[in-house]
Design an enzyme around this catalytic site. Structure first.
Site: not given
Ligand SMILES: *Cc1c(COP(=O)(O)O)cnc(C)c1O
Length: 379
Positions: A40, A268
């Site tokens: 993702k 800044y």
């Molecule tokens: C992002 C996600 C994962 C992966 O998690 P990691 O900690 O990056 O391995 C697994 N399951 C779901 C539902 C997620 O949203």
């Protein structure tokens, strides 16, 4: 745009290391456990096409993305691969979901009915995973109410149950709570009479997965994101003994060298003031590239193997560091934000601590201004 193959700020992504990580993770699992590669958010900022192509060659079994849009993008190169959409599907996305042949997550009876009607009206069948909420309080049907969702899915001619999963909320900090989540999950599957359905993908463990697989539990898959990209930070995870390599490096350059007289403020808000004459370098990257302002006066970079503290506020395009410790720094020198320089190394985890962040967020915060440069050599 690059000039002479040089960049102001860039990320290096080692696809060979990604591949070795996947092999090692798979080797650490019992035979037959399937691997759902979570890609993702453009594969955690690594670039979904490049990484997913490599993961396909390396025997991933399926992919998971956040939404239909990401599924559609991945589908362009992954036709035929199961692609699970982890997030909720909006009503206007439903027909695309069905037509693309993505795998949906079902969290309620309502969703099951909606998806079934959409698939039916298109004359198609939609593959689904039922998600069970065992203590995350986000997606999923509450574990005590799961049976009704299973029944609705199984009764529909247009839905095909392909998997069941849950997500842990505190796997790193609380093995006890995670154990309870597992028990709730198993009970929900058993009370629906689905524990012997070996055709289903039954999964819970992500990178922080805490318990081993064995014959007494129904699990037959993992769902891994962060770990494959080279970050391990879970001593209690089933994966803790897997030797994972960093995949991601983040670099910038020295754009200007200066000596500031004592009393000179930097950046800044004048949050840093030189107490003595100080040798500084102005780096050609800032928060517009993914160095968070939270790293102001806290973070470090590596130049010629030396740690150089960030001085004053990180700005959009430039960051000032103290190069007093560096011998003969030069304009154009590489400054490592994440990665190795000589014997020194800054990990994603260390970088995330300076900014009160987490490695996932660090990856997602490297902006699109930063070119991803891929190395592909197999070793
Ligand atoms: C992002 C996600 C994962 C992966 O998690 P990691 O900690 O990056 O391995 C697994 N399951 C779901 C539902 C997620 O949203």
């Amino acid at each position: 745009m690059s000039y002479g193959n040089q960049h102001r700020c860039w990320a290096e992504i080692d696809l060979a290391a990604l591949e070795r990580n996947l092999f090692r993770i798979r080797d650490s699992l019992p035979p037959g456990i399937r691997y759902v590669a979570v890609v993702k958010a453009d594969a955690y900022g690594h670039g979904v096409y490049q990484t997913a192509s490599r993961l396909m060659q390396t025997n991933a079994d399926a992919f998971a993305v956040a939404n239909v849009e990401e599924g559609a993008r991945l589908q362009e190169i992954a036709r035929g691969w199961p692609i699970l959409v982890l997030g909720p599907v909006l009503p206007e996305e439903e027909s695309a979901l069905v037509q693309l042949g993505l795998v949906a997550t079902v969290s309620s009876t309502n969703e099951a009915i909606r998806f079934s009607e959409t698939a039916g009206s298109l004359g198609q069948t939609l593959d689904v995973h039922v998600k069970i909420d065992t203590g995350m309080g986000r997606l999923g049907v509450w574990h005590e109410e799961a049976k009704q969702v299973f029944d609705t899915v199984e009764r529909s001619d247009n839905l095909r149950l392909r998997g069941i999963y849950t997500h842990y909320s505190d796997a790193v900090e609380s093995p006890e709570f995670t154990h309870q989540q597992r028990a709730r999950f198993i009970r929900a599957i058993q009370s629906a009479g689905l524990e012997n359905r070996t055709d289903l993908l039954i999964h819970a463990d992500n990178s922080a997965g805490t318990e081993a697989f064995n014959h007494e539990n129904p699990f037959n898959a993992v769902r891994v994101g962060l770990l494959q990209f080279g970050v391990t930070q879970y001593p209690s995870s089933v994966f803790h003994s897997v030797s994972i390599e960093p995949v991601f490096r983040f670099n910038t350059r020295i754009g200007l060298l200066k000596t500031l007289p004592a009393g000179t403020p930097v950046s800044y808000g004048r949050t840093y003031v030189a107490t003595k004459p100080i040798r500084t370098a102005i780096l050609t990257a800032g928060y517009g590239d993914g160095i968070p302002t939270a790293a102001s006066n806290r973070g470090q970079v590596l130049i010629r193997g030396q740690r150089c503290p960030i001085l004053g506020r990180v700005t959009m395009d430039q960051t000032v560091v103290d190069v007093s410790a560096v011998e003969n720094p030069e304009v154009g020198d590489k400054a490592v934000l994440i990665g190795k320089s000589g014997a020194a190394e800054i990990s994603v985890s260390e970088f995330s601590q300076w900014t009160d962040s987490i490695p996932w967020e660090v990856f997602c915060s490297v902006t699109k201004r930063v070119p991803r440069i891929y190395s592909t050599a197999r070793e």
